[in-house]
Design a protein around this motif. Structure first.
Motif, PDB file in Angstrom:
ATOM      1  N   UNK A 102       9.439  -6.805   2.952  1.00 58.33           N
ATOM      2  CA  UNK A 102      10.723  -6.262   3.405  1.00 58.33           C
ATOM      3  C   UNK A 102      11.059  -4.950   2.706  1.00 58.33           C
ATOM      4  N   UNK A 103      10.716  -4.843   1.430  1.00 56.44           N
ATOM      5  CA  UNK A 103      10.980  -3.597   0.694  1.00 56.44           C
ATOM      6  C   UNK A 103      10.133  -2.442   1.221  1.00 56.44           C
ATOM      7  N   UNK A 104       8.979  -2.739   1.788  1.00 54.23           N
ATOM      8  CA  UNK A 104       8.092  -1.683   2.303  1.00 54.23           C
ATOM      9  C   UNK A 104       8.480  -1.188   3.702  1.00 54.23           C
ATOM     10  N   UNK A 105       9.308  -1.943   4.405  1.00 49.92           N
ATOM     11  CA  UNK A 105       9.628  -1.589   5.790  1.00 49.92           C
ATOM     12  C   UNK A 105      10.267  -0.209   5.965  1.00 49.92           C
ATOM     13  N   UNK A 106      11.239   0.202   5.130  1.00 50.68           N
ATOM     14  CA  UNK A 106      11.804   1.548   5.332  1.00 50.68           C
ATOM     15  C   UNK A 106      10.748   2.657   5.250  1.00 50.68           C
ATOM     16  N   UNK A 107       9.856   2.577   4.286  1.00 42.95           N
ATOM     17  CA  UNK A 107       8.800   3.589   4.170  1.00 42.95           C
ATOM     18  C   UNK A 107       7.849   3.537   5.356  1.00 42.95           C
ATOM     19  N   UNK A 108       7.578   2.348   5.835  1.00 41.35           N
ATOM     20  CA  UNK A 108       6.715   2.175   7.009  1.00 41.35           C
ATOM     21  C   UNK A 108       7.362   2.813   8.242  1.00 41.35           C
ATOM     22  N   UNK A 109       8.640   2.517   8.456  1.00 46.09           N
ATOM     23  CA  UNK A 109       9.367   3.043   9.619  1.00 46.09           C
ATOM     24  C   UNK A 109       9.456   4.564   9.561  1.00 46.09           C
ATOM     25  N   UNK A 110       9.576   5.130   8.366  1.00 51.16           N
ATOM     26  CA  UNK A 110       9.648   6.584   8.220  1.00 51.16           C
ATOM     27  C   UNK A 110       8.278   7.249   8.271  1.00 51.16           C
ATOM     28  N   UNK A 111       7.225   6.458   8.458  1.00 49.70           N
ATOM     29  CA  UNK A 111       5.891   7.015   8.654  1.00 49.70           C
ATOM     30  C   UNK A 111       5.166   7.436   7.404  1.00 49.70           C
ATOM     31  N   UNK A 112       5.578   6.945   6.251  1.00 50.24           N
ATOM     32  CA  UNK A 112       4.865   7.248   5.011  1.00 50.24           C
ATOM     33  C   UNK A 112       3.423   6.761   5.163  1.00 50.24           C
ATOM     34  N   UNK A 113       2.452   7.674   5.063  1.00 47.89           N
ATOM     35  CA  UNK A 113       1.048   7.304   5.332  1.00 47.89           C
ATOM     36  C   UNK A 113       0.543   6.110   4.519  1.00 47.89           C
ATOM     37  N   UNK A 114       0.914   6.026   3.265  1.00 45.92           N
ATOM     38  CA  UNK A 114       0.451   4.903   2.439  1.00 45.92           C
ATOM     39  C   UNK A 114       0.984   3.582   2.975  1.00 45.92           C
ATOM     40  N   UNK A 115       2.229   3.600   3.441  1.00 45.86           N
ATOM     41  CA  UNK A 115       2.840   2.361   3.904  1.00 45.86           C
ATOM     42  C   UNK A 115       2.380   1.960   5.304  1.00 45.86           C
ATOM     43  N   UNK A 116       1.691   2.869   5.995  1.00 43.19           N
ATOM     44  CA  UNK A 116       1.076   2.495   7.269  1.00 43.19           C
ATOM     45  C   UNK A 116      -0.089   1.541   7.032  1.00 43.19           C
ATOM     46  N   UNK A 117      -0.569   1.491   5.794  1.00 47.06           N
ATOM     47  CA  UNK A 117      -1.600   0.526   5.385  1.00 47.06           C
ATOM     48  C   UNK A 117      -0.971  -0.618   4.576  1.00 47.06           C
ATOM     49  N   UNK A 118      -0.116  -0.264   3.632  1.00 44.43           N
ATOM     50  CA  UNK A 118       0.457  -1.258   2.716  1.00 44.43           C
ATOM     51  C   UNK A 118       1.293  -2.309   3.448  1.00 44.43           C
ATOM     52  N   UNK A 119       2.171  -1.885   4.354  1.00 51.05           N
ATOM     53  CA  UNK A 119       3.074  -2.830   5.023  1.00 51.05           C
ATOM     54  C   UNK A 119       2.319  -3.863   5.861  1.00 51.05           C
ATOM     55  N   UNK A 120       1.328  -3.469   6.684  1.00 51.38           N
ATOM     56  CA  UNK A 120       0.585  -4.509   7.407  1.00 51.38           C
ATOM     57  C   UNK A 120      -0.170  -5.470   6.489  1.00 51.38           C
ATOM     58  N   UNK A 121      -0.670  -4.974   5.359  1.00 51.32           N
ATOM     59  CA  UNK A 121      -1.348  -5.860   4.403  1.00 51.32           C
ATOM     60  C   UNK A 121      -0.342  -6.863   3.826  1.00 51.32           C
ATOM     61  N   UNK A 122       0.843  -6.380   3.475  1.00 53.57           N
ATOM     62  CA  UNK A 122       1.875  -7.284   2.963  1.00 53.57           C
ATOM     63  C   UNK A 122       2.330  -8.275   4.033  1.00 53.57           C
ATOM     64  N   UNK A 123       2.382  -7.833   5.276  1.00 50.37           N
ATOM     65  CA  UNK A 123       2.726  -8.753   6.367  1.00 50.37           C
ATOM     66  C   UNK A 123       1.676  -9.851   6.461  1.00 50.37           C
ATOM     67  N   UNK A 124       0.398  -9.478   6.386  1.00 53.04           N
ATOM     68  CA  UNK A 124      -0.673 -10.471   6.468  1.00 53.04           C
ATOM     69  C   UNK A 124      -0.616 -11.446   5.287  1.00 53.04           C
ATOM     70  N   UNK A 125      -0.392 -10.936   4.087  1.00 55.93           N
ATOM     71  CA  UNK A 125      -0.301 -11.809   2.917  1.00 55.93           C
ATOM     72  C   UNK A 125       0.897 -12.747   3.030  1.00 55.93           C
ATOM     73  N   UNK A 126       1.988 -12.266   3.617  1.00 60.26           N
ATOM     74  CA  UNK A 126       3.152 -13.126   3.847  1.00 60.26           C
ATOM     75  C   UNK A 126       2.822 -14.222   4.846  1.00 60.26           C
ATOM     76  N   UNK A 127       2.152 -13.842   5.928  1.00 57.93           N
ATOM     77  CA  UNK A 127       1.770 -14.821   6.954  1.00 57.93           C
ATOM     78  C   UNK A 127       0.878 -15.897   6.350  1.00 57.93           C
ATOM     79  N   UNK A 128      -0.117 -15.477   5.585  1.00 57.73           N
ATOM     80  CA  UNK A 128      -1.066 -16.435   5.004  1.00 57.73           C
ATOM     81  C   UNK A 128      -0.404 -17.397   4.033  1.00 57.73           C
ATOM     82  N   UNK A 129       0.577 -16.915   3.307  1.00 61.64           N
ATOM     83  CA  UNK A 129       1.170 -17.732   2.249  1.00 61.64           C
ATOM     84  C   UNK A 129       2.428 -18.469   2.648  1.00 61.64           C
ATOM     85  N   UNK A 130       3.085 -18.053   3.701  1.00 62.14           N
ATOM     86  CA  UNK A 130       4.344 -18.700   4.080  1.00 62.14           C
ATOM     87  C   UNK A 130       4.228 -19.321   5.469  1.00 62.14           C
TER      88      UNK A 130
END
Length: 150
Positions: free
Chosen positions: A42-70
């Motif tokens: 959730x903390x990464x979403x604003x950077x992802x929405x604003x198109x920060x290149x690093x978060x175009x990778x980081x946010x989907x990885x965090x989404x996947x880790x959330x899916x796997x663990x929750x």
């Protein structure tokens, strides 16, 4: 197999001083992991929405880790000893698919017929890319599969 599973969780419950049911569910450490990944996602979403290149990778990885663990553990009724938390929490953040569809397709369909040709629906998820069972017709695209795994 059933005896091995029961013996394992009975010993784990005794070691942890919990019931056998609680021994099959998430530990406090696992809950910390779940909340950490969800918070970071959730903390990464604003950077992802604003198109920060690093978060175009980081946010989907965090989404996947959330899916796997929750999400996945809740859908298998393995997250909490309270069935309501397991049943309802996947609907709060359905990142992977509809929880209703997943329950019938994967939990019932796959676990009732695990790796059985023409019955296990999980064997045909990625047929154009992966050959996960000998019942899947071989395709030229499958030739690199072994090299990718090693």
């Amino acid at each position: 197999m059933r005896t091995l599973v029961v013996d394992y969780f009975t010993a784990l419950a005794k070691k942890n001083g919990t019931s056998v049911l609680e021994a099959t569910k998430s530990t406090p450490k696992k809950w910390l992991v779940v909340f950490t990944f969800l918070t970071l996602f959730f903390a990464s979403l604003p950077s992802f929405v604003h198109g920060n290149p690093a978060f175009l990778v980081i946010t989907p990885v965090l989404a996947w880790l959330s899916i796997c663990n929750y999400w996945h553990d809740a859908m298998h009724f393995a997250l909490s000893s309270d069935w309501r938390i397991n049943a309802l929490s996947p609907y709060l953040l359905p990142l992977l698919s509809s929880p209703s569809m997943w329950y019938y397709q994967h939990v019932i369909g796959h676990h009732a017929y695990t790796n059985m040709a023409f019955k296990d629906p999980d064997l045909v998820h990625a047929v154009p890319l992966l050959r996960e069972h000998e019942s899947i017709r071989w395709r030229p695209a499958h030739a690199i599969q072994g090299r990718l795994a090693s």
